[in-house]
Design an enzyme around this catalytic site. Structure first.
Site, short mmCIF file in Angstrom:
data_model
loop_
_atom_site.label_atom_id
_atom_site.label_comp_id
_atom_site.label_asym_id
_atom_site.label_seq_id
_atom_site.Cartn_x
_atom_site.Cartn_y
_atom_site.Cartn_z
N LYS A 68 0.83 -1.21 0.00
CA LYS A 68 0.00 0.00 0.00
C LYS A 68 0.87 1.26 0.00
CE LYS A 68 -3.77 -2.37 2.36
NZ LYS A 68 -4.42 -2.68 3.65
N GLN A 112 -4.33 -0.77 9.86
CA GLN A 112 -4.17 -2.13 9.32
C GLN A 112 -4.74 -3.15 10.30
OE1 GLN A 112 -3.09 -3.00 6.21
NE2 GLN A 112 -3.62 -5.10 6.73
N ASP A 135 -10.44 3.58 4.08
CA ASP A 135 -10.70 2.12 4.02
C ASP A 135 -12.20 1.84 3.98
OD1 ASP A 135 -8.84 0.18 3.66
OD2 ASP A 135 -8.26 0.02 5.78
#
Ligand code: NDP
Length: 299
Positions: A68, A112, A135
């Site tokens: 990412k 994460q 996200d």
């Protein structure tokens, strides 16, 4: 092109193989487009910024985070990695999220997952301001998606919708079956397909006779995390099969939830693992971060 004319081969000698949906190529094309949009924004003095928070040293998480961060850097997006030890206090994490919420250089905040068990995942995700929720895991984003007014869409299902569109897979009026009902893949996937007028069935670990459902799918999305759960006898001939599963094998190789070699002989199109959905997830994160920057800076 198949030819069933008088001189074509007898049907029994024809072996259909599915078209492989090359997620890697689609993701590369999207990332190139995003890079020029980021450059256009930079020319106006705005560089989009992403902060990634990682707790502990889970090797899979580390690989995802590295991909990412690298994708952001390649696109010209500023990226920051905020690492915490596995025994970090929840309060320290929440304090960092609040700092990043207020940081004008940061447009997107990604936590994460998974977080260690002593940390309340929901509380940490809820601490991210909705405008920076790239996200799409905040209840605000989930609710917006539910009512059909998506704000940030979770990257994996967003990437799958992108693939379906680019591959011209018909959705409206078709039967889509999603196996898996997580908040980050299965549920948002089902909602996105519903919004595009598919008739949607959601299956999970308590669904009896899974194959009876999957065999009726024109579009089958497997998001479970079990190697080879979906066999050829579970797929309707000609169906589009999307394999989200990423299952690390003892030999280190990555396999999906779909028995690729068997199913490709039945399906109309299929995503491979690796090289299917995974690269799209990363590209969509860059897209969401750019979108966040454009929204926040009113461009
Ligand atoms: P979760 O573990 O959160 O969810 C798995 C889902 O599968 C659950 O809803 C579970 O049902 C269901 N399930 C488990 N066993 C069965 C079964 N035998 N039959 C039917 N359904 C079953 O996983 P995620 O949604 O987070 O991820 C799913 C997979 O996708 C994983 O392999 C993950 O690594 C991968 N992934 C890949 C990404 C990519 O970019 N390629 C991104 C995100 C995830 P129940 O709810 O009843 O427990």
């Amino acid at each position: 092109m198949l030819n069933f004319g008088p001189f074509s081969a007898p049907v029994h000698t024809l072996r259909m193989t599915a078209r492989i949906i090359d997620g890697k190529a689609h993701a590369a094309a999207l990332r190139a487009e995003l890079k020029s949009s980021v450059a256009a924004l930079a020319a106006r003095g705005v560089q989009p910024g992403l902060a990634v928070i990682m707790v502990g040293d889970n090797p899979a998480s580390r690989t995802y985070v590295r991909n990412k961060v690298r994708a952001c850097e390649e696109a010209g997006v500023l990226s920051q990695l905020h690492e915490f030890p596995a025994d970090a206090d929840e309060s320290a994490l929440l304090a960092r999220v609040r700092e990043l919420n207020a940081d004008p250089r940061i447009d997107g905040i990604l936590v994460q997952l998974p977080l260690p068990p002593h940390i309340d995942e929901a509380r940490v995700l809820a601490a991210v301001v909705p405008e920076k929720d790239v996200d799409g895991f905040h209840v605000h984003s989930a609710g917006a998606l539910l009512i059909g007014a998506p704000h940030f869409v979770p990257c994996t299902p967003a990437g799958i919708m992108y693939l379906l569109e680019k591959e011209a897979i018909p959705i409206a009026g078709r039967h889509a079956v999603v196996v898996g009902r997580s908040n980050i893949v299965g549920k948002p996937m089902a909602l996105l397909l519903l919004q595009k007028d598919a008739t949607v069935t959601i299956c999970h670990s308590k669904t009896p006779e899974l194959a009876a459902h999957t065999r009726r799918a024109d579009i089958l999305v497997a998001a479970v995390g079990r190697t080879n759960l979906i066999g050829a006898d579970m797929v309707k001939p000609g169906a589009c099969v999307i394999d989200v599963g990423t299952n690390r094998q003892p030999d280190g190789k990555l396999r999906g939830d779909v028995d690729f070699e068997a199913v490709r002989a039945v399906a109309g199109s299929i995503t491979p693992v690796p090289g299917g959905v995974g690269p799209m997830t990363v590209a969509m994160l860059v897209a969401n971060t750019l979108h966040a920057a454009q929204q926040r800076k009113q461009y």
